[in-house]
Design a protein around this motif. Structure first.
Motif, PDB file in Angstrom:
ATOM      1  N   SER A  40       6.942  -1.647  34.719  1.00  0.00           N
ATOM      2  CA  SER A  40       6.843  -3.301  34.875  1.00  0.00           C
ATOM      3  C   SER A  40       7.271  -3.760  33.650  1.00  0.00           C
ATOM      4  N   ALA A  41       7.216  -3.174  32.505  1.00  0.00           N
ATOM      5  CA  ALA A  41       7.370  -3.852  31.203  1.00  0.00           C
ATOM      6  C   ALA A  41       8.816  -4.426  31.240  1.00  0.00           C
ATOM      7  N   ASP A  42       9.788  -3.775  31.893  1.00  0.00           N
ATOM      8  CA  ASP A  42      11.128  -4.171  31.865  1.00  0.00           C
ATOM      9  C   ASP A  42      11.363  -5.657  32.363  1.00  0.00           C
ATOM     10  N   VAL A  43      10.537  -6.034  33.243  1.00  0.00           N
ATOM     11  CA  VAL A  43      10.654  -7.574  33.379  1.00  0.00           C
ATOM     12  C   VAL A  43      10.238  -8.370  32.537  1.00  0.00           C
ATOM     13  N   PHE A  44       9.141  -8.166  31.788  1.00  0.00           N
ATOM     14  CA  PHE A  44       8.659  -8.866  31.003  1.00  0.00           C
ATOM     15  C   PHE A  44      10.105  -9.046  29.580  1.00  0.00           C
ATOM     16  N   LEU A  45      10.342  -7.867  29.219  1.00  0.00           N
ATOM     17  CA  LEU A  45      11.494  -7.773  28.218  1.00  0.00           C
ATOM     18  C   LEU A  45      12.620  -8.723  28.726  1.00  0.00           C
ATOM     19  N   MET A  46      13.176  -8.606  29.977  1.00  0.00           N
ATOM     20  CA  MET A  46      14.100  -9.191  30.622  1.00  0.00           C
ATOM     21  C   MET A  46      14.075 -10.773  30.444  1.00  0.00           C
TER      22      MET A  46
END
Length: 71
Positions: free
Chosen positions: A49-55
């Motif tokens: 789920s951290a991928d969305v925040f980084l994106m």
């Protein structure tokens, strides 16, 4: 960019008052957006789920750079 690179980037610039990240998505409080996103990444950086925040942080970086070139 990595989370660390983005954090350094945002710490070193003057932030706009608000930004339309993508059509229909407006960030009204950029400091709060940054605080919440970096906080999540620091606590949960290994989760998928951290991928969305980084994106989203990368999208904000790109949008601010785009706005700079339009000045």
């Amino acid at each position: 960019m990595s989370s660390e690179e983005l954090e350094a980037y945002f710490a070193g610039i003057e932030l706009p008052e608000k930004v339309e990240l993508v059509q229909g998505v407006v960030i009204e409080d950029i400091p709060l957006f940054l605080e919440s996103h970096f906080s999540y990444l620091k606590r949960n950086g290994t989760l998928k789920s951290a991928d969305v925040f980084l994106m989203r942080l990368n999208q904000l970086h790109d949008k601010i750079e785009e706005l700079k070139t339009q000045e």
